[in-house]
Design an enzyme around this catalytic site. Structure first.
Site, PDB file in Angstrom:
ATOM      1  N   LEU A  72       0.817  -1.204   0.000  1.00 53.70           N
ATOM      2  CA  LEU A  72       0.000   0.000   0.000  1.00 53.70           C
ATOM      3  C   LEU A  72       0.859   1.265   0.000  1.00 53.70           C
ATOM      4  CD1 LEU A  72      -2.968   0.782  -0.028  1.00 53.70           C
ATOM      5  CD2 LEU A  72      -2.904   0.921   2.458  1.00 53.70           C
ATOM      6  N   CYS A  73       2.015   1.194   0.669  1.00 52.64           N
ATOM      7  CA  CYS A  73       2.877   2.375   0.704  1.00 52.64           C
ATOM      8  C   CYS A  73       3.424   2.700  -0.685  1.00 52.64           C
ATOM      9  CB  CYS A  73       4.022   2.162   1.689  1.00 52.64           C
ATOM     10  SG  CYS A  73       5.055   0.721   1.329  1.00 52.64           S
ATOM     11  N   THR A  74       3.681   1.652  -1.497  1.00 50.24           N
ATOM     12  CA  THR A  74       4.145   1.873  -2.867  1.00 50.24           C
ATOM     13  C   THR A  74       3.058   2.500  -3.708  1.00 50.24           C
ATOM     14  OG1 THR A  74       5.648  -0.002  -2.682  1.00 50.24           O
ATOM     15  CG2 THR A  74       5.111   0.751  -4.902  1.00 50.24           C
TER      16      THR A  74
END
Length: 613
Positions: A368-370
């Protein structure tokens, strides 16, 4: 002479002869020569007179042919003869038995005379004890019973026998000849009776798409005469590039109907019954009529349901052993681009589909951070639109007319007044929904200067669509049909039990035996053992069970019937409680009622929970 000059002409056979002195004879001799030359020319130029004589002779010969001779001639053109010259040698007893069985076919409307002739023909074949039957004996029988049967009816049966043996010409060497010792399956006995057995077996084909079209074609051309096909879908224009039984005029029609009608048009002797229904709508008696089920499905839930249904139909005797006659094997095929697999499930002796369900790929996943901070590829942008943008939608009339949550405004609102995120459900078959995601993904890609976002890629990612390859479908469907034919005729051992095919960077195949999973809820023990932390909550335990075993928990209680969770009775207050305060000890057994994914009924399971030592 100059060698470059044309050589002198020489008389040829077609050129005029050189002049010679003319010798005149008497007038009668000249006229006789002229008449002879005229008759010779007439015979050479007009051969029609001779053909007319041949036709008269053939008519005379046909008029003198007896009904027994016509029937015998039709039989002797089949493959059952034992001599090198058709029509003059003996007939194998197996071939004669097949002809007798067609005369006595209970499914056809046969007269009493035809059935009686079939009984006497069968007796004649049995009296030879496996040795060839003399053509003279068969002719005598046909002439002796000629007054008792209808010539046209028996001649039609003889032609049916000829077509039946012709349809199986490619399989006859396999079905009628002895193979290497111990190679055949379950006591295979070579003979033409295997041809008749194959034509009377009933096969269910689940799916009429990329694999289903190929499977239907292969089954019909392999000699299976009675097929039922089920498919819930209708034909789309995107199907036409690989599902070859469909044409543009068929767009919008049921796949099962069009596929069945196409095959029956090409093979009129094949009967295919079609249904546009869910497989869950049919009862147990429907599935019990089939000898084998061949599936070309495109989703895991349907495979799990069909696997469980066929497993549940296996009955056991007094000793607890499965009754062989109640086993309905499942041949399952699946493709992913240039890769595919074919599997043969023989319940309960082999692993079932659910034993390997955990190995099914669920599509690409990204951190999700990507997705949120550093997207690098087109799929990251589509995932951002799907996972982070779509949940903000409040309403959507079209891809240009929509309302989203104002995050800045909602930060100052009380918690109970905030909008419900994710309230709008995504319909993956709705063009407006898919177009909205595509437009948001394009905006995200433009912001980070990323190329490659297309509508088709958006569809593929959101719906987890893997492009289908026609050649892969052909290979896997051929493997599935091969296993079905081997099982129906017992001419060779069936697959044990997993065949995989890879053609991305070459051609590689592998066959191996997938082992049974002891924790499988279909063929294993209905018992779950889990090691949990004492401070883990009941809700966390239930979520772990639902994720790992695909179970929807309905109720949970201890062995002394203390209710831990039962929303039907309003008992949900323990969800946030730690297990060390709910369980009677560090190791205990719980009674769990849960419903499997894709099923309407719940089952009871034993849940053994223990704390780490």
């Amino acid at each position: 002479q100059n060698p470059h000059q044309n050589p002198p002409r020489t008389p040829s056979a077609t050129s005029s002869p050189p002049s010679a002195p003319l010798v005149l004879g008497t007038l009668p001799s000249v006229l006789g020569q002229l008449a002879g030359s005229h008759q010779s020319a007439a015979r050479t130029i007009r051969p029609g007179g001779q053909r007319q004589k041949d036709r008269r002779k053939n008519k005379t010969r046909m008029a003198s042919t007896t009904p027994a001779s016509r029937i015998l001639k039709a039989i002797l053109t089949g493959p059952g003869q034992t001599g090198p010259s058709k029509g003059t040698q003996d007939l194998s007893s197996e071939a004669l038995s097949l002809f007798a069985s067609l005369l006595q076919d209970a499914n056809a409307t046969r007269s009493a005379g035809a059935r009686a002739l079939g009984e006497k023909t069968k007796t004649l074949a049995e009296s030879c004890e496996g040795q060839p039957v003399s053509v003279a004996e068969l002719r005598a029988l046909l002439e002796e019973e000629q007054k008792n049967y209808d010539e046209k009816e028996v001649y039609a049966v003889a032609q049916l026998y000829r077509r039946r043996t012709r349809d199986y010409h490619s399989l006859l060497p396999i079905l009628t000849q002895t193979s290497v010792e111990d190679f055949a399956f379950m006591g295979f006995e070579p003979g033409l009776k295997n041809v008749e057995a194959l034509s009377t077996k009933k096969v269910l084909c689940v799916g009429a798409g990329g694999l289903g079209c190929e499977i239907l074609k292969n089954l019909a051309l392999s000699g299976v005469k009675n097929i039922v096909v089920i498919d819930l879908d209708t034909i789309d224009v995107s199907n036409l590039n690989r599902q070859f039984l469909f044409r543009r005029k068929d767009v919008g029609k049921p796949k099962a109907q069009v596929a069945a009608e196409f095959v029956m048009k090409r093979k009129p002797d094949v009967k295919i019954e079609w249904h546009k229904k869910k497989i869950q709508e049919f009862d147990d008696d429907f599935y019990r009529q089939f000898s084998v089920v061949v599936a070309g499905l495109d989703n895991v839930k349907a495979r799990l349901w069909l696997n469980s249904k066929l497993y549940s139909l296996v009955q056991k005797d007094e000793d607890g052993d499965p009754e062989i006659d109640t086993i309905i094997p499942l041949v399952d095929g699946g493709t992913e681009g240039f890769s595919g697999q074919a599997r043969f499930f023989y319940y309960p002796f082999s692993a079932c589909f659910e034993c390997s369900a955990e190995d099914v790929k669920e599509g690409p996943k990204f951190e999700l951070c990507t997705i949120r901070s550093t997207p690098r590829i087109a799929e990251h942008c589509i995932a951002y639109a799907l996972l982070l943008e779509w949940p903000k939608l409040v309403s959507l009339t079209s891809h240009t007319d929509y309302n989203i949550v104002d995050e800045e405004k909602e930060r100052g609102e009380p918690q109970e007044k905030k909008s419900k995120i994710g309230g709008l459900s995504l319909d993956k078959d709705n063009p407006e929904h898919m177009t909205w995601l595509y437009e948001r993904a394009k905006e995200r890609a433009a912001k980070f200067n990323i190329s490659g976002v297309t509508y088709n890629l958006t569809m593929q990612y959101v719906k987890n669509i893997i492009p289908a390859i026609a050649s892969t479908n052909a290979v896997i469907s051929a493997a599935c049909t091969n296993e079905a034919i081997k099982y129906l005729t017992a001419c060779a051992p069936v697959l044990d039990n997993y065949f995989s095919y890879y053609a991305q960077g070459g051609c590689y195949t592998r066959t191996f035996a997938y082992q049974k999973n002891p924790e499988c809820f279909t063929c294993g023990v209905q018992e779950i053992s889990m090691e949990v932390a004492p401070n883990q909550t009941l809700k966390e335990l239930m979520e772990a069970i639902e994720k790992k075993y695909r179970l929807g928990i309905r109720s949970l209680s201890t062995e002394d019937m203390k209710i831990l969770y039962n929303p039907g009775l309003g008992a949900t207050e323990n969800l946030a409680s730690e297990l060390k305060s709910l369980l009677p000890g560090s190791a205990c057994s719980l009674i769990m009622s849960a419903r499997r994914d894709g099923y309407s009924k719940s089952s009871n399971y034993t849940l053994r929970v223990s704390f780490p030592r």
